[in-house]
Write a protein that holds these residues in place. Structure first.
Motif, PDB file in Angstrom:
ATOM      1  N   SER A  68      96.266  32.930  55.283  1.00 52.07           N
ATOM      2  CA  SER A  68      95.172  34.194  55.351  1.00 52.07           C
ATOM      3  C   SER A  68      93.780  33.508  54.258  1.00 52.07           C
ATOM      4  CB  SER A  68      95.142  35.433  55.545  1.00 52.07           C
ATOM      5  OG  SER A  68      95.415  35.702  54.303  1.00 52.07           O
ATOM      6  N   CYS A 104     100.108  36.360  57.113  1.00 50.50           N
ATOM      7  CA  CYS A 104      99.493  37.644  58.227  1.00 50.50           C
ATOM      8  C   CYS A 104      98.843  37.763  58.510  1.00 50.50           C
ATOM      9  CB  CYS A 104      97.694  36.871  57.377  1.00 50.50           C
ATOM     10  SG  CYS A 104      97.596  35.292  57.688  1.00 50.50           S
ATOM     11  N   SER A 108      93.789  35.476  60.342  1.00 50.38           N
ATOM     12  CA  SER A 108      93.720  34.127  60.162  1.00 50.38           C
ATOM     13  C   SER A 108      92.781  33.529  61.087  1.00 50.38           C
ATOM     14  CB  SER A 108      94.892  33.262  59.716  1.00 50.38           C
ATOM     15  OG  SER A 108      94.720  32.148  59.333  1.00 50.38           O
ATOM     16  N   SER A 128      88.276  37.059  62.064  1.00 55.18           N
ATOM     17  CA  SER A 128      87.950  35.927  61.746  1.00 55.18           C
ATOM     18  C   SER A 128      87.695  34.867  62.690  1.00 55.18           C
ATOM     19  CB  SER A 128      89.231  35.811  61.864  1.00 55.18           C
ATOM     20  OG  SER A 128      90.285  35.717  61.081  1.00 55.18           O
ATOM     21  N   TYR A 170      99.600  43.729  57.507  1.00 59.71           N
ATOM     22  CA  TYR A 170     100.075  41.808  57.971  1.00 59.71           C
ATOM     23  C   TYR A 170     101.405  41.801  58.413  1.00 59.71           C
ATOM     24  CZ  TYR A 170      97.362  40.970  53.756  1.00 59.71           C
ATOM     25  OH  TYR A 170      95.987  40.808  52.509  1.00 59.71           O
TER      26      TYR A 170
END
Length: 408
Positions: A68, A104, A108, A128, A170
């Motif tokens: 991540s 993760c 990510s 992200s 996660y």
């Protein structure tokens, strides 16, 4: 002081620690190129020299897709010699050493993990900004095997224990939580189905751990937001982990994507966080929306204790308490409540020798003032306590830290 359990040995599976303190697997952000650095070694050595029973190296991804951050470990054969140097240094100081293994999931970005991020279900990750692909059922056995392979690599690198990350939103946690698992196959729906991926991982992990590696699992007692898991379900997750043969549970809570301060408590210093960011649009986005994206949750000492005591009452296996420990008296209280060991991170970043000082001082309390500056910077550069910085902080960051500390 005479009857304190703190400095008595404690056993998890095949591993006995010299005392009941563990440096929790808080992300250090000290692994450029996804490999261990001298800085990582020096930090963990200082904690080991400071008297800890075991120090845990944070978050090593079991596959490249599980990264991540770009300063995070990725378990692969090339980094074993570097990790071996680290474990040798820690063992030389008399401490045991563990490594946290995880993936993760959707937390990510292609630029970090090299592919479209994967999760329990597809969708869009706002943090992200990226699209996420749900894992196919036929990909899950291989993903579970990656955890097992990482356990074998950890053994090769000289680690005494692994901590499987099944919390904080996660990948395993994304399968467990109804808020992130919208699957229509045998891995979604009922809690039994949502636990299937965790079961697969634990089977591989316990097989790889054999009789010489301790296996701890970090899990959520609550996800910390509406629509997440609550204790009726997480208690069943804990019981399943007990059945799977895990040697100890670390009882945590919160989702890094939805309730980050539920994990760490206090307020996130947004100015400090954005100060170190290099991506301009993220910098401004977080500066403008940060207070809303990362709501503050008040800090109080041992903030997970009330929930954790309910798990202690229901489980026979060893339990490790984590969350807001900064004083010897509170640590003694937690151990007297039946927890087998305690984990700390921020206290040891502030004072690596805190455990040794507790041995000498009944009323020892570390000097962490809960500004969370250390966490704010770890998203971009290495984790550090503002009280021990080599460089002078800009005035705007100093003001922010003072304001937050004054509240505390």
């Amino acid at each position: 002081m005479g009857n304190s359990k703190l400095f008595t040995p404690v056993t998890f599976g095949p591993l006995t620690l010299r005392n009941r303190t563990i440096r929790s697997a808080a992300f250090e952000s000290m692994c450029p190129g996804n490999a261990p650095s001298d800085m990582l070694l020096d930090y963990h050595r200082s904690v080991a020299a400071g008297g800890i029973g075991m120090t845990t190296v944070a978050y090593a991804a079991v596959t490249r897709s599980g990264l991540s951050f770009d300063r995070q470990l990725w378990m692969r054969p090339e980094i074993i010699p570097g990790l071996r140097k680290l474990t040798d240094a820690i063992h030389a100081e008399g401490a045991a050493t563990g490594i946290q293994l995880g993936h993760c999931g959707n937390m990510s970005h292609k630029s970090i993990c090299g592919c479209t991020p994967v999760g329990a279900s597809g969708g869009f990750n706002l943090y992200s900004p990226t699209f996420v692909r749900g894992l196919r059922a036929d990909e899950l056995p291989e993903m579970a095997r990656a955890y097992g392979r990482s356990v074998n690599l950890a053994r090769e690198a000289g680690f005494d224990a692994v901590e499987i990350h099944a919390g904080h939103g996660y990948l395993i946690s994304q399968f467990l939580s109804p808020s992130t698992n919208h699957r229509k196959d045998e891995f979604g729906g009922s809690l039994q189905n949502r636990m299937r991926f965790m079961d697969m991982v634990m089977e591989e992990v316990m097989k790889a751990a054999g009789s010489d590696m301790a296996v701890l699992v970090k899990m959520n007692m609550r996800d910390g937001f509406r629509g997440g898991m609550e204790m009726d379900e997480t208690m069943q997750v804990a019981k399943r982990l007990e059945q799977s043969g895990a040697h100890g549970l670390v009882l945590s809570g919160g989702f890094v994507s939805k309730a980050p301060m539920y994990v760490m408590r206090g307020e996130m210093p947004i100015r400090s966080m954005t100060h170190y960011m290099t991506c301009w649009w993220l910098k401004y986005g977080v500066r403008m929306a940060g207070k809303w994206m990362i709501p503050a949750v008040p800090f109080k000492e041992a903030y997970f204790l009330e929930d954790a005591l309910k798990f202690r009452a229901e489980l026979k296996m060893p339990l490790i308490y984590v969350g807001g420990l900064v004083s010897r008296s509170k640590i003694d209280e937690v151990l007297d409540d039946g927890f087998d060991a305690v984990q700390m991170a921020r206290a040891l970043l502030n004072e690596p020798g805190f455990v040794n000082r507790m041995r000498d001082e009944e009323n020892a309390r570390c000097n962490c003032r809960h500004s969370n500056y250390c966490i704010a910077r770890m998203y971009s550069i290495e984790m550090a306590c503002h009280q021990h910085l080599g460089e002078e902080l800009p005035a705007c960051l100093k003001r922010e830290i003072e304001r937050i500390e004054a509240k505390g």
